[in-house]
Design a protein around this motif. Structure first.
Motif, PDB file in Angstrom:
ATOM      1  N   ARG A 130      13.200 -58.774  -3.884  1.00  0.00           N
ATOM      2  CA  ARG A 130      11.996 -57.880  -3.297  1.00  0.00           C
ATOM      3  C   ARG A 130      12.185 -56.796  -2.727  1.00  0.00           C
ATOM      4  N   ALA A 131      13.289 -56.135  -2.235  1.00  0.00           N
ATOM      5  CA  ALA A 131      13.765 -54.621  -2.381  1.00  0.00           C
ATOM      6  C   ALA A 131      14.013 -53.981  -3.402  1.00  0.00           C
ATOM      7  N   GLY A 132      14.239 -54.662  -4.248  1.00  0.00           N
ATOM      8  CA  GLY A 132      14.375 -53.432  -5.753  1.00  0.00           C
ATOM      9  C   GLY A 132      15.234 -53.023  -6.716  1.00  0.00           C
ATOM     10  N   GLY A 133      16.596 -53.951  -5.575  1.00  0.00           N
ATOM     11  CA  GLY A 133      18.005 -53.438  -5.721  1.00  0.00           C
ATOM     12  C   GLY A 133      18.018 -54.071  -7.343  1.00  0.00           C
ATOM     13  N   MET A 134      17.285 -55.273  -8.091  1.00  0.00           N
ATOM     14  CA  MET A 134      17.759 -55.769  -8.976  1.00  0.00           C
ATOM     15  C   MET A 134      17.048 -55.126  -9.890  1.00  0.00           C
ATOM     16  N   THR A 186       4.064 -58.161  -3.741  1.00  0.00           N
ATOM     17  CA  THR A 186       3.259 -57.562  -5.365  1.00  0.00           C
ATOM     18  C   THR A 186       3.778 -56.373  -5.189  1.00  0.00           C
ATOM     19  N   GLU A 187       4.672 -55.812  -4.545  1.00  0.00           N
ATOM     20  CA  GLU A 187       5.454 -54.599  -4.631  1.00  0.00           C
ATOM     21  C   GLU A 187       6.747 -54.652  -4.127  1.00  0.00           C
ATOM     22  N   SER A 188       7.904 -53.239  -4.782  1.00  0.00           N
ATOM     23  CA  SER A 188       9.572 -53.820  -3.961  1.00  0.00           C
ATOM     24  C   SER A 188       9.612 -52.940  -2.246  1.00  0.00           C
TER      25      SER A 188
END
Length: 340
Positions: free
Chosen positions: A47-51, A7-9
């Motif tokens: 998942r890591a927020g890189g996109m 639910t969060e990066s």
């Protein structure tokens, strides 16, 4: 049903195993009981927020998987309950990917798995195989589809021949009749590229890389399947034949590329950038059909004997599976979701 969600990066610790009610398929949709789920670099990058920021409040990761249809929605005639299938871009534009026991997907993103093909193989197709297909089918002089003989007389240079996409490109190009040259960075990876079907393997760390490839392809290579343009693109330009194609699908080794304009003119080369999320449904369907045909022909496999070692993790260890891919595991990482 069990599902892995975030639910969060963040790093792999944001992944959690939860219980959820399975969704019902709507018009044009199918529900699949997942047996194996593939883990790709795009999964941890999302998942890591890189996109970019999360597209949904809760996300189940996983573009690739294989399993058995257990429900079909209204209007679906292409698939039936108990059909064995493999998935394509399961998480694209949807919150629910393949890291769960049951997933609902559009029928267009599912393909029958040939008899005799394992669920391990089905879950290893998707992103790697479709990316490789795209790289091999966008050249000015064709082909736009793959089949035995489609690349006869052509030479394909695969950078990173031991990676998942590189492995798929080697196998598909060999099936289509090309001469395949793979570059690798170790003896272990050379053995894997050879097992995949590469005719020639060259150490990319060698000072004689250009001379070695030119010796194998004096007139230049027809297609380059490129994973690390920041490191390799200048070599690619020197090695590609006139009207050849340099197909770039990743940015390993750096985000910036600098090329002199004059050095590219003589090649009339095509630079083909590849991102599956925007290639369009027609290209995705063509790839699914051709990849499935290669599997049915026995020309595409997984495991050490096909140059792609498998690494299995239970669903509850999805975080470890993500971490393994992020750390550069050689081969294919799979989640064992269920057994049949």
């Amino acid at each position: 049903m069990r599902a892995v969600v975030y639910t969060e990066s963040g790093d792999a610790s944001v992944l959690h195993l939860v219980d959820r009610e399975p969704a019902e398929p709507g018009p044009g949709e199918v529900r699949v009981r997942i047996v194996r789920a593939g883990v790709n670099p795009t999964d941890w990058k999302f998942r890591a927020g890189g996109m970019g920021r999360l597209a949904f409040p809760e996300i189940v990761p996983g573009q690739d998987g294989s399993g058995v249809v257990d429900a079909v929605g209204p209007g679906v005639t292409e698939l039936a309950v108990d059909d064995r299938v493999w998935t394509m871009l399961a998480q694209h534009t949807r919150p629910g990917g393949t890291a769960q026991e049951q997933v609902v997907l559009p029928v267009a993103h599912l393909t029958r798995l040939p008899d005799g093909a394992s669920f391990d193989l089905g879950a290893s197709l998707g992103v790697p195989a479709v990316t490789a297909h795209r790289a091999l089918t966008t050249s000015e002089d064709g082909p736009d589809r793959l089949a035995p003989g489609a690349l006869a007389g052509r030479t394909v240079l695969v950078a990173g021949g031991a990676g998942a996409v590189g492995n798929a490109a080697v196998q598909l190009a060999r099936w289509a009749g090309a001469t395949v040259i793979a570059t690798v960075s170790s003896e272990e990876k050379a053995a894997l590229a050879t097992a995949a079907g590469a005719h020639h393997v060259v150490d990319r760390r060698s000072d004689g890389l250009l001379e070695a490839v030119r010796g194998l392809a004096p007139d230049g290579v027809d297609i380059v399947v490129e994973v690390a343009p920041a490191q390799n693109l200048r070599h690619d330009v020197a090695l590609v034949r006139p009207r050849g194609t340099i197909a770039i699908y990743a940015n390993n080794g750096g985000d910036e590329v600098t090329l002199g304009v004059r050095e590219t003119f003589a090649t009339n080369a095509r630079f083909q950038w590849i991102l599956l999320y925007t290639v369009g449904e027609e290209a995705l369907r063509a790839a699914a059909e051709d990849v499935t045909a290669a599997v049915a022909d026995g020309a595409y496999g997984v495991g050490e004997e096909h140059g792609l070692p498998l690494h299995h993790y239970p669903l509850e260890r999805a975080a470890d599976a993500h971490a393994a891919v992020e750390a550069g595991a050689v081969g294919k990482v799979l989640l064992d979701v269920a057994e049949l």
